[in-house]
Design a protein around this motif. Structure first.
Motif, PDB file in Angstrom:
ATOM      1  N   HIS A 193       0.821  -1.208   0.000  1.00 27.39           N
ATOM      2  CA  HIS A 193       0.000   0.000   0.000  1.00 27.39           C
ATOM      3  C   HIS A 193       0.856   1.260   0.000  1.00 27.39           C
ATOM      4  N   LEU A 194       0.458   2.222  -0.833  1.00 25.36           N
ATOM      5  CA  LEU A 194       1.141   3.507  -0.922  1.00 25.36           C
ATOM      6  C   LEU A 194       0.253   4.590  -0.330  1.00 25.36           C
ATOM      7  N   TYR A 195       0.837   5.460   0.498  1.00 27.43           N
ATOM      8  CA  TYR A 195       0.050   6.486   1.186  1.00 27.43           C
ATOM      9  C   TYR A 195       0.389   7.906   0.719  1.00 27.43           C
ATOM     10  N   LYS A 196       1.225   8.010  -0.305  1.00 22.03           N
ATOM     11  CA  LYS A 196       1.609   9.335  -0.813  1.00 22.03           C
ATOM     12  C   LYS A 196       1.057   9.576  -2.220  1.00 22.03           C
ATOM     13  N   ARG A 197      -0.052   8.918  -2.558  1.00 22.85           N
ATOM     14  CA  ARG A 197      -0.564   8.994  -3.931  1.00 22.85           C
ATOM     15  C   ARG A 197      -1.026  10.389  -4.316  1.00 22.85           C
ATOM     16  N   LYS A 198      -1.324  11.212  -3.347  1.00 30.37           N
ATOM     17  CA  LYS A 198      -1.786  12.566  -3.669  1.00 30.37           C
ATOM     18  C   LYS A 198      -0.746  13.330  -4.478  1.00 30.37           C
ATOM     19  N   TRP A 199       0.522  12.908  -4.382  1.00 32.46           N
ATOM     20  CA  TRP A 199       1.589  13.611  -5.087  1.00 32.46           C
ATOM     21  C   TRP A 199       1.593  13.337  -6.590  1.00 32.46           C
ATOM     22  N   ILE A 200       0.762  12.409  -7.044  1.00 29.61           N
ATOM     23  CA  ILE A 200       0.670  12.181  -8.493  1.00 29.61           C
ATOM     24  C   ILE A 200      -0.716  12.537  -9.036  1.00 29.61           C
TER      25      ILE A 200
ATOM     26  N   LEU B  11       7.430  14.603 -10.938  1.00 27.68           N
ATOM     27  CA  LEU B  11       8.262  14.712  -9.739  1.00 27.68           C
ATOM     28  C   LEU B  11       7.595  14.013  -8.557  1.00 27.68           C
ATOM     29  N   GLY B  12       6.259  14.121  -8.503  1.00 23.36           N
ATOM     30  CA  GLY B  12       5.517  13.428  -7.448  1.00 23.36           C
ATOM     31  C   GLY B  12       5.668  11.922  -7.546  1.00 23.36           C
ATOM     32  N   SER B  13       5.740  11.404  -8.774  1.00 22.38           N
ATOM     33  CA  SER B  13       5.896   9.958  -8.960  1.00 22.38           C
ATOM     34  C   SER B  13       7.248   9.468  -8.433  1.00 22.38           C
ATOM     35  N   ILE B  14       8.263  10.341  -8.463  1.00 22.69           N
ATOM     36  CA  ILE B  14       9.571   9.980  -7.907  1.00 22.69           C
ATOM     37  C   ILE B  14       9.436   9.707  -6.410  1.00 22.69           C
ATOM     38  N   TYR B  15       8.722  10.612  -5.746  1.00 22.94           N
ATOM     39  CA  TYR B  15       8.497  10.472  -4.309  1.00 22.94           C
ATOM     40  C   TYR B  15       7.693   9.208  -4.005  1.00 22.94           C
ATOM     41  N   LEU B  16       6.667   8.954  -4.844  1.00 24.93           N
ATOM     42  CA  LEU B  16       5.815   7.782  -4.618  1.00 24.93           C
ATOM     43  C   LEU B  16       6.586   6.486  -4.850  1.00 24.93           C
ATOM     44  N   SER B  17       7.435   6.468  -5.873  1.00 28.55           N
ATOM     45  CA  SER B  17       8.221   5.250  -6.131  1.00 28.55           C
ATOM     46  C   SER B  17       9.243   5.021  -5.023  1.00 28.55           C
ATOM     47  N   TRP B  18       9.749   6.103  -4.450  1.00 28.62           N
ATOM     48  CA  TRP B  18      10.668   5.970  -3.310  1.00 28.62           C
ATOM     49  C   TRP B  18       9.952   5.295  -2.147  1.00 28.62           C
TER      50      TRP B  18
END
Length: 469
Positions: free
Chosen positions: A108-115, A130-137
């Motif tokens: 589960h990913l909880y930072k999806r708002k960034w994409i 750039l948001g996807s970079i954070y989410l993939s991290w």
């Protein structure tokens, strides 16, 4: 050269010192995560409930890996918090008719708002990238697979996956940016991805061209980090090759379309009233409004002796913006005085979709530069005559002649859609059956079986290569 390096060191040394704790922390995180690498394929697909063709590709891709390499675990990175291994397996069969060999594991990913596009009212592309970079991290810190498989088109995540030591595979449905987009901004053409305010301004258009040019350059760099690239159409491949280079690693693999399940539907069906069906997510680029306007013109120009047709919109809503778009479409039907002849079917099950397609006379598609057009193939397989946009996938790969016979219509504006719909209505039963039969034969080129055959042949290259290493 030595002097220049010394100057740069002196200039940036304060920044290096300032951010050194963060840099060290990131490096240690990567090292620690790489040591816990799992013998798995991680599918980066943050939205596992969008109901579109991309989600079908996801589940077929998972199934293909499960059949090809049973020893590899399949893990899905998703931002849908209610998703579980059991619910995703059930969703694959209920919504798409894809029966997975086993339930995939879920991260589960909880930072999806960034994409999400709503997070970036302006500079949406670069913001989401750039948001996807954070989410993939976030995803890779939780689980590092041997193979990182992007099925959603987030190319900016590839360098991150490489840092974590993953082999990067991707299935690209469409380029995030294309030369066509650049040319439209240059021509100051207003579309869903080029605001009217920008299109009217020479200055803003020039600024956007610079922005797009820089972004396309960055997109080309990050795309080059993929070890293996699959694309869904001739149009997409041409653009990706121009942007990412190295055509030898880029393969065209047509997406899986449920042709076998739909081809059992009878070609003969009640012609009164004629039913036009439009299957797509309620997204701005799908041009539902244009279809509705064309349908209203059909009713206005229809001979009184002919039966009044019906229009069915069938699709899914991903978020509140899609819900609002659907609501506005219903209001537009009332304004055009055709609401009595228009139906809206939201988030239908796969079984209901098949039933609706089985009763349709023709299918509408109106997205400009649709990368492929799974719905167009589904129309053809189901026996509904396609009326698709005269661009990209439908034009280059799908709505072509079959044994010299016409399989459907291509249109570009409201008038052309209206004319095509009227032609379908005025066809004799024998003419309709002949075209529907040719279309069904053409659709067999895009079957699920063909996808698995081509997909496994391509993916096996990197799986076998990695085993040898």
């Amino acid at each position: 050269m030595v002097g220049l390096l010394l100057i740069l060191t002196l200039v940036f040394s304060p920044l290096i010192i300032l951010f050194s704790p963060l840099i060290i922390t990131l490096i240690l995180t990567v090292i620690k995560s790489r040591r816990r690498r799992k013998h798995a394929v991680g599918f980066f697909h943050p939205y596992t409930n969008d109901g579109g063709g991309g989600e079908r590709v996801l589940w077929c891709a998972v199934k293909g890996i499960q059949e090809l390499s049973p020893d590899l675990d399949c893990v899905v990175y998703t931002g849908d918090h209610d998703a579980s291994p059991e619910s995703l397996k059930a969703r694959a069969i209920d919504r798409f008719g894809v029966e997975l060999v086993s339930s995939p594991k879920v991260v589960h990913l909880y930072k999806r708002k960034w994409i999400e596009d709503t997070t970036y009212p302006r500079f949406t592309m670069i913001g989401q990238s750039l948001g996807s970079i954070y989410l993939s991290w976030e995803a890779l810190c939780k689980l590092v697979p041997v193979y990182y498989f992007d099925t959603s088109g987030y190319a900016f995540t590839y360098p991150v996956a490489r840092v974590f030591g993953c082999k990067v595979i991707c299935y690209t449905h469409y380029p995030t940016i294309s030369l066509d987009m650049l040319s439209r901004v240059n021509a100051r053409t207003s579309m869903y991805n080029n605001d009217q305010l920008v299109a009217k301004s020479v200055l803003l258009s020039h600024v956007k061209v610079i922005y797009y040019t820089i972004f396309s350059w960055l997109y080309g760099i990050v795309g080059s980090f993929a070890h293996l690239v699959m694309v869904n159409s001739s149009w997409t491949r041409a653009h990706i090759v121009k942007l990412w280079g190295n055509p030898d690693r880029i393969y065209r693999v047509y997406p899986p379309c449920d042709t076998s399940g739909l081809q059992v539907l009878p070609l003969k069906r009640p012609a009164t009233p004629p039913i036009f069906i439009s299957v797509s997510q309620f997204r701005p680029e799908k041009a539902h409004s244009l279809q509705l306007e064309a349908f209203a013109l059909v009713i206005m120009n229809l001979d009184s002796a002919l039966p009044t047709p019906k229009l069915q919109f069938v699709g899914s809503c991903r978020n509140e913006a899609d819900e609002m778009r659907l609501h506005k479409l219903k209001d537009q039907a009332i304004e055009l005085k055709v609401d009595g002849h228009v139906e809206f079917h939201k988030n239908v099950t796969y079984r209901n979709l098949v039933e609706l397609l089985g009763a349709a006379t023709a299918g509408l598609h109106a997205m400009t530069d649709e990368h492929f057009g799974i719905s167009v193939v589904e129309y053809m397989a189901a026996g509904a005559i396609p009326i698709a946009h005269n661009s990209a996938g439908p034009k280059m790969d799908i709505v072509l002649t079959e044994d010299g016979k016409k399989v459907g219509f291509l249109a570009q504006d409201v008038e052309e859609y209206k004319d095509a719909m009227l032609q379908v209505i005025m066809m004799s039963e024998s003419e309709r059956l002949e075209m529907a039969e040719a279309a069904r034969l053409r659709a067999s080129n895009f079957s699920e079986q063909r996808f698995y055959q081509d997909y496994k042949a391509v993916v096996q290259q990197i799986l076998c290569h990695s085993k040898k290493e």
